[in-house]
Design a protein around this motif. Structure first.
Motif, mmCIF file in Angstrom:
data_model
loop_
_atom_site.group_PDB
_atom_site.id
_atom_site.type_symbol
_atom_site.label_atom_id
_atom_site.label_comp_id
_atom_site.label_asym_id
_atom_site.label_seq_id
_atom_site.Cartn_x
_atom_site.Cartn_y
_atom_site.Cartn_z
ATOM 1 N N GLU A 254 0.761 -1.184 0.163
ATOM 2 C CA GLU A 254 -0.006 0.146 -0.014
ATOM 3 C C GLU A 254 0.860 1.310 -0.133
ATOM 4 O OE1 GLU A 254 -3.298 -0.111 0.009
ATOM 5 O OE2 GLU A 254 -3.674 -2.042 0.572
ATOM 6 N N SER A 255 1.990 1.159 -0.806
ATOM 7 C CA SER A 255 2.967 2.304 -0.727
ATOM 8 C C SER A 255 2.254 3.719 -0.986
ATOM 9 C CB SER A 255 4.030 2.268 -1.537
ATOM 10 O OG SER A 255 3.819 1.794 -2.698
ATOM 11 N N GLY A 256 1.443 3.654 -2.070
ATOM 12 C CA GLY A 256 0.830 4.946 -2.569
ATOM 13 C C GLY A 256 -0.195 5.365 -1.653
ATOM 14 N N TRP A 257 -0.913 4.443 -0.875
ATOM 15 C CA TRP A 257 -1.772 4.951 0.135
ATOM 16 C C TRP A 257 -0.886 5.526 1.348
ATOM 17 C CZ3 TRP A 257 -2.458 2.680 5.251
ATOM 18 C CH2 TRP A 257 -3.211 3.300 5.871
ATOM 19 N N LEU A 258 0.172 4.681 1.869
ATOM 20 C CA LEU A 258 0.903 5.311 3.056
ATOM 21 C C LEU A 258 1.481 6.579 2.676
ATOM 22 C CD1 LEU A 258 3.125 2.363 4.506
ATOM 23 C CD2 LEU A 258 1.102 3.657 5.254
ATOM 24 N N LYS A 259 1.749 7.138 1.374
ATOM 25 C CA LYS A 259 2.370 8.419 1.293
ATOM 26 C C LYS A 259 1.428 9.248 1.387
ATOM 27 C CE LYS A 259 4.947 10.851 -2.472
ATOM 28 N NZ LYS A 259 5.184 10.890 -3.564
ATOM 29 N N THR A 260 0.327 9.075 1.101
ATOM 30 C CA THR A 260 -0.720 10.128 1.466
ATOM 31 C C THR A 260 -1.234 9.904 2.974
ATOM 32 O OG1 THR A 260 -1.603 9.878 -0.633
ATOM 33 C CG2 THR A 260 -3.427 10.707 1.207
ATOM 34 N N ALA A 261 -1.199 8.828 3.388
ATOM 35 C CA ALA A 261 -1.915 8.855 4.899
ATOM 36 C C ALA A 261 -0.747 9.059 5.873
ATOM 37 C CB ALA A 261 -1.898 7.252 5.097
ATOM 38 N N PHE A 262 0.765 9.195 5.566
ATOM 39 C CA PHE A 262 1.778 9.619 6.494
ATOM 40 C C PHE A 262 2.096 11.079 5.960
ATOM 41 C CE2 PHE A 262 3.832 5.329 7.835
ATOM 42 C CZ PHE A 262 2.594 4.822 8.370
ATOM 43 N N SER A 263 1.377 11.649 5.195
ATOM 44 C CA SER A 263 1.895 13.039 4.911
ATOM 45 C C SER A 263 1.882 14.135 5.723
ATOM 46 C CB SER A 263 0.991 13.562 3.645
ATOM 47 O OG SER A 263 -0.234 13.701 4.116
ATOM 48 N N ASN A 264 1.053 13.757 7.181
ATOM 49 C CA ASN A 264 1.109 14.905 8.057
ATOM 50 C C ASN A 264 1.574 14.309 9.395
ATOM 51 O OD1 ASN A 264 0.060 17.049 6.701
ATOM 52 N ND2 ASN A 264 -2.115 16.223 6.723
ATOM 53 N N ILE A 265 2.338 13.095 9.226
ATOM 54 C CA ILE A 265 3.039 12.411 10.680
ATOM 55 C C ILE A 265 4.028 13.601 11.237
ATOM 56 C CG2 ILE A 265 4.773 10.680 11.330
ATOM 57 C CD1 ILE A 265 2.317 9.290 10.667
ATOM 58 N N LYS A 266 3.823 13.808 12.324
ATOM 59 C CA LYS A 266 4.305 14.805 13.245
ATOM 60 C C LYS A 266 5.229 13.933 14.366
ATOM 61 C CE LYS A 266 2.337 18.448 11.610
ATOM 62 N NZ LYS A 266 2.745 18.491 10.336
ATOM 63 N N TYR A 267 4.675 12.884 14.634
ATOM 64 C CA TYR A 267 5.484 12.006 15.741
ATOM 65 C C TYR A 267 5.570 10.456 15.333
ATOM 66 C CZ TYR A 267 4.653 15.944 18.639
ATOM 67 O OH TYR A 267 4.658 17.406 18.970
ATOM 68 N N ILE A 268 6.736 9.967 15.596
ATOM 69 C CA ILE A 268 6.716 8.441 15.295
ATOM 70 C C ILE A 268 7.288 8.054 16.795
ATOM 71 C CG2 ILE A 268 7.951 6.541 14.508
ATOM 72 C CD1 ILE A 268 8.331 7.990 12.025
ATOM 73 N N ALA A 269 6.318 7.222 17.434
ATOM 74 C CA ALA A 269 6.654 6.715 18.810
ATOM 75 C C ALA A 269 7.152 5.015 18.655
ATOM 76 C CB ALA A 269 5.459 6.813 19.657
ATOM 77 N N ILE A 270 7.982 4.835 19.369
ATOM 78 C CA ILE A 270 8.552 3.393 19.571
ATOM 79 C C ILE A 270 8.718 2.850 20.956
ATOM 80 C CG2 ILE A 270 10.226 1.878 18.923
ATOM 81 C CD1 ILE A 270 11.607 3.771 16.867
ATOM 82 N N ASP A 271 7.611 2.041 21.007
ATOM 83 C CA ASP A 271 7.410 1.525 22.363
ATOM 84 C C ASP A 271 8.483 0.524 22.856
ATOM 85 O OD1 ASP A 271 6.522 1.465 24.976
ATOM 86 O OD2 ASP A 271 4.428 1.527 24.498
ATOM 87 N N GLU A 272 8.780 0.271 23.999
ATOM 88 C CA GLU A 272 9.695 -0.768 24.284
ATOM 89 C C GLU A 272 10.706 -0.959 23.323
ATOM 90 O OE1 GLU A 272 9.121 -2.817 26.926
ATOM 91 O OE2 GLU A 272 7.057 -2.061 27.362
ATOM 92 N N PHE A 273 11.330 0.338 23.146
ATOM 93 C CA PHE A 273 12.442 0.316 22.332
ATOM 94 C C PHE A 273 13.745 -0.391 22.571
ATOM 95 C CE2 PHE A 273 16.484 3.020 21.315
ATOM 96 C CZ PHE A 273 16.411 2.933 20.134
ATOM 97 N N HIS A 274 14.057 -0.891 23.788
ATOM 98 C CA HIS A 274 15.056 -1.817 24.245
ATOM 99 C C HIS A 274 14.881 -3.116 23.650
ATOM 100 C CE1 HIS A 274 11.747 -2.561 26.994
ATOM 101 N NE2 HIS A 274 12.173 -4.073 27.286
#
Length: 176
Positions: free
Chosen positions: A138-158
């Motif tokens: 779904e790369s085309g959809w993701l490009k649109t869906a992620f166009s306004n991403i402000k934050y990426i959170a990674i939980d349990e990073f360790h």
């Protein structure tokens, strides 16, 4: 509550009051400005039940509450069970802000995924493997869906550090 509380979106403030909290925890107060500024990476480390989830999501949700299209927050977790738990914890906050929270993994309902595909908005909770699948199919959809991403959170990073899965996650982040 102190001045830092006033930096939160009014709906987030209302949600905090509805929880019956007399004040934010220290870790939550300390995370507000760095997360709201959005100009740096932030690592939140504290013991279990110290308020880490809210330390991130209260200011991040305050910032993305105004986004009208696309996901504002991408939350990546190593476990489906953790995604389900976070969804339950965040659902009422999302309702207060009128933003959807979408858990996306192998056990998520197709109707929920289809709804997010039609109107990507709010917060996407996802595993690295499901994110990989979306990047491939779904790369085309993701490009649109992620166009306004402000934050990426990674939980349990360790859990990712020094592992093949961690290298995979790094690759995904670079592709995003």
């Amino acid at each position: 509550m102190k001045d830092e509380f006033q930096t939160l979106h009014p709906s987030v403030q209302r949600w905090v009051y509805k929880q019956g909290w007399p004040d934010l925890r220290e870790i939550q107060k300390r995370a507000l400005n760095p997360i709201l500024s959005g100009d740096r990476d932030v690592l939140i480390s504290a013991s279990t039940a110290a308020g880490k989830t809210e330390a991130f999501f209260l200011p991040a949700c305050s910032k993305v509450a105004y986004i009208e299209a696309g996901f504002g927050i991408l939350y990546i977790s190593p476990l489906k069970a953790l995604i389900n738990d976070q969804f339950r914890r965040l659902e009422s906050l999302g309702e207060e802000l009128k933003i959807p929270i979408t858990p996306w993994h192998g056990d998520s309902s197709q109707s929920r995924k289809n709804s997010a595909k039609k109107n990507p908005l709010g917060i996407l909770l996802i595993t690295p493997e499901s994110l990989e699948s979306l990047l491939i199919r779904e790369s085309g959809w993701l490009k649109t869906a992620f166009s306004n991403i402000k934050y990426i959170a990674i939980d349990e990073f360790h859990a990712f550090i020094g592992t093949d899965r961690g290298q995979h996650l790094l690759s995904l982040l670079n592709r995003i």
